[in-house]
Design a protein around this motif. Structure first.
Motif, short mmCIF file in Angstrom:
data_model
loop_
_atom_site.label_atom_id
_atom_site.label_comp_id
_atom_site.label_asym_id
_atom_site.label_seq_id
_atom_site.Cartn_x
_atom_site.Cartn_y
_atom_site.Cartn_z
N ARG A 141 0.83 -1.21 0.00
CA ARG A 141 0.00 0.00 0.00
C ARG A 141 0.87 1.27 0.00
O ARG A 141 0.57 2.25 -0.66
N MET A 144 2.14 1.83 -3.38
CA MET A 144 1.08 2.24 -4.29
C MET A 144 0.66 3.70 -4.06
O MET A 144 0.39 4.44 -4.99
N LEU A 145 0.64 4.12 -2.76
CA LEU A 145 0.09 5.45 -2.47
C LEU A 145 1.13 6.57 -2.50
O LEU A 145 0.77 7.75 -2.53
N MET A 295 -6.53 5.77 -6.98
CA MET A 295 -6.78 4.37 -6.64
C MET A 295 -7.76 3.73 -7.61
O MET A 295 -7.60 2.58 -7.99
N THR A 298 -5.97 2.99 -10.92
CA THR A 298 -4.98 1.89 -10.86
C THR A 298 -5.57 0.65 -10.18
O THR A 298 -4.84 -0.27 -9.83
N GLN A 299 -6.88 0.63 -10.02
CA GLN A 299 -7.54 -0.45 -9.26
C GLN A 299 -7.19 -1.84 -9.79
O GLN A 299 -6.81 -2.73 -9.03
N ASN A 302 -3.40 -2.71 -9.48
CA ASN A 302 -2.98 -2.97 -8.09
C ASN A 302 -3.83 -4.03 -7.39
O ASN A 302 -3.67 -4.26 -6.19
N LEU A 304 -6.95 -4.06 -6.44
CA LEU A 304 -7.65 -3.52 -5.27
C LEU A 304 -9.14 -3.80 -5.37
O LEU A 304 -9.75 -3.55 -6.42
N ILE A 309 -10.17 0.09 -1.34
CA ILE A 309 -10.16 1.54 -1.61
C ILE A 309 -10.87 2.28 -0.49
O ILE A 309 -10.41 3.31 -0.02
N GLU A 312 -8.68 2.84 2.53
CA GLU A 312 -7.64 3.87 2.36
C GLU A 312 -8.26 5.27 2.40
O GLU A 312 -7.69 6.19 3.00
#
Ligand code: HEM
Length: 514
Positions: A141, A144-145, A295, A298-299, A302, A304, A309, A312
């Motif tokens: 995470r 990714m963030l 997010m 790029t769901q 990644n 997700l 989501i 986060e």
């Protein structure tokens, strides 16, 4: 074969559950046992079986831990400098560390990154997002963030900071020059909340103009309840938590806020699809977008789920507004008690902006050097995150003390930030603490309002940019006098540090030098 399996299944599950609980119970018992033998030489409040030391802390939160730890105990023990303390929260031991070198050992470690059980209740709201997750999930995470806080992306948020700061000025204006005191804390808080909703979710909740008050009040109440839960071990027992009604209220508010976030996510996805903006076109740091957009786009890449989501987004909602409003509130309050430093901020504002109400450019903000020192000094004296808690995943040696595996270790910035060996005037507001020469002489871990090391605050540049933008508007326009200095207006060490009586001030419009 099939029916036999079905008959055995409940036994199998029960055995696993018992084994897991037994292992957990065994680990905790070993940790408690080892703590009895190893922690005795650390100072700390007297503890009794079951209730531990909590009887010492007053149950109005303002009286609590700080007053005891850093005033009463230091006097009693005739300690000039406190390095570490042990206390018992009910039946469980905790060790609070203050000495910068000890903090360094924990914060710099790549293995001591697991959050303590004290975050479990919070996780019922924000899930196991970036703040509360550990090991592989956290590494993934964080990676990714990180682009969402890239310098270029932050630049895009400047517009939102400005828009909300201007609304805050309009809302405050009627309270200036009235001769009556006004609590500025709710103004600052609503401004920070609108900023985080817009930047994290691309959603305008407009709390500054009185909209969405149900959601806003729920977020505030959840934070209060979380702190009440942490400092009251009897509430950890489910029958009491639910029996007194708090559990049901908490669950209802969590459902309400998380449903709100889920709705926002669904609507935002529809909008992005409609705008044809769902394509991941490579370098996302070059684009201006909310964390949620990043997010969603790029769901797939990644892997997700929608709930990933959601957790986060709620993490940002929790970490990203109470903290910055606390930081801005304390800065106004402290400068309101120190007209000599406030005059220097005003002089800087006039030099940078003249008589102008213009939006601050990046360059303007860079020139607000003294204002930045005041913000940093306020984060020193009144750190918005007053306690950082980790569970030790291995023994920790601090000088000649062995702190056993599985114990909760507390880092207490408010204590470290007042270490008389590191700070020229430890307990007073003194922005010169952040003069370049003074900073260079200090231990690098004498100051960590944003934590430090691998689990430092991902939003710290965001927070400083937001605070500087909003406060540059505020001090261009107003002069402020605080009504209640310490000790009358005390710290409330909730999950986020707040002033017990708010930020009560007299507000005056300034005549600015052109
Ligand atoms: C003055 C403002 C702020 C202060 C003092 C602050 C302080 C902190 C501290 C001390 C931690 C470590 C907490 C812990 O280990 O338990 C942290 C983590 C975090 N903060 Fe902040 N924060 C601020 C603003 C923000 C903002 C504006 C955001 C988001 C927009 C944010 C997002 C986060 C996140 C996601 C984490 C978890 C990072 C991780 O574990 O990898 N913070 N913050």
């Amino acid at each position: 074969m099939f029916p036999v399996f079905l008959i055995l299944l409940p036994f199998f599950i029960t055995t696993i559950v018992l084994l897991i609980s037994w292992r957990k119970a065994k680990d905790i018992s070993i940790m408690i046992w080892r703590s009895y033998f190893n922690l005795g030489r650390l100072p700390g409040p007297k503890a009794y079986p079951i209730i531990g030391s909590v009887w010492q802390f007053k149950f109005n939160s303002a009286g609590g831990l700080y007053k005891y730890l850093w005033q009463q105990k230091m006097r009693e023990l005739k300690l000039a400098v406190l390095t570490a303390l042990q206390a018992w929260l009910g039946p469980l031991p905790v060790v609070a560390i203050v000495k910068p070198e000890y903090c360094k050992q924990v914060l710099e470690s790549n293995t001591l990154i697991t959050k303590a059980a004290q975050y479990d209740k919070l996780s019922e709201w924000i899930g196991t997002g970036l703040l509360t997750s550990t090991n592989e999930k956290w590494y993934g995470r964080r990676k990714m963030l990180t682009p969402a806080f890239h310098f270029n992306v932050l630049k895009g948020y400047g517009e939102i900071f400005v828009k909300q700061a201007q609304i805050m000025m309009e809302q405050m204006d009627g309270h200036a020059d009235t001769g009556r005191e006004v609590d500025l804390f709710p103004f600052v808080k609503r401004c920070a909340l609108d900023i985080i909703c817009d930047t994290a979710m691309a959603t305008q909740i407009n709390s500054q103009i009185g909209k969405n008050s149900e959601y806003v009040n729920a977020v505030v109440r959840i934070s209060d309840m979380l702190f009440q839960y942490e400092r009251s071990p009897w509430l950890w027992l489910k029958p009491i938590w639910y029996g007194c009604g708090l559990g049901f209220e908490f669950d209802r508010l969590v459902k309400m806020t998380t449903d709100f976030t889920r709705r926002v996510i669904a609507e935002r996805r529809d909008n992005l699809v409609e705008e044809g903006a769902m394509e991941d076109t490579g370098d996302l740091t070059k684009k201006k977008m909310a964390f949620l957009d990043l997010m969603l786009i790029t769901q797939e890449k990644n892997k997700l789920g929608d709930e990933d989501i959601r957790e986060e987004v709620d993490t940002f909602m929790f970490e990203g507004h109470d903290t910055t409003s606390s930081g801005m509130g304390w800065t106004i309050w402290l400068l309101g008690q120190h007209p000599e430093y406030q005059a220097l901020v005003h002089a800087e504002m006039d030099e940078v902006f003249g008589g102008d109400d213009r939006e601050p450019s990046e360059n303007d903000l860079k020139k607000c050097v003294y204002l930045e020192k005041c913000i940093k000094e306020s984060l020193r004296l009144c750190p918005p995150v007053p306690i950082i808690a980790r569970r030790l995943t291995h023994d920790l040696i601090l000088d000649d003390h062995i702190i056993p595996k599985d114990i909760t270790i507390l880092l207490v910035p408010m204590g470290t930030h007042r270490d008389p060996e590191e700070w020229e005037r430890p307990t007073v507001f003194y922005p010169n603490h952040f003069d370049a020469e003074a900073v260079a002489k200090r231990h690098p871990f004498a100051y960590f309002p944003f934590s430090a090391g691998p689990r430092n605050c991902i939003g710290q540049k965001f927070a400083l940019a937001e605070e500087k933008t909003v406060l540059s508007y505020f001090f261009r326009k107003y002069r402020v006098e605080s009504v209640q200095p310490l000790p009358g207006n005390r710290f409330v060490p909730e999950l986020i540090l707040k002033p017990e009586e708010g930020v009560k001030c007299h507000l005056y419009k300034r005549v600015r030098a052109k």
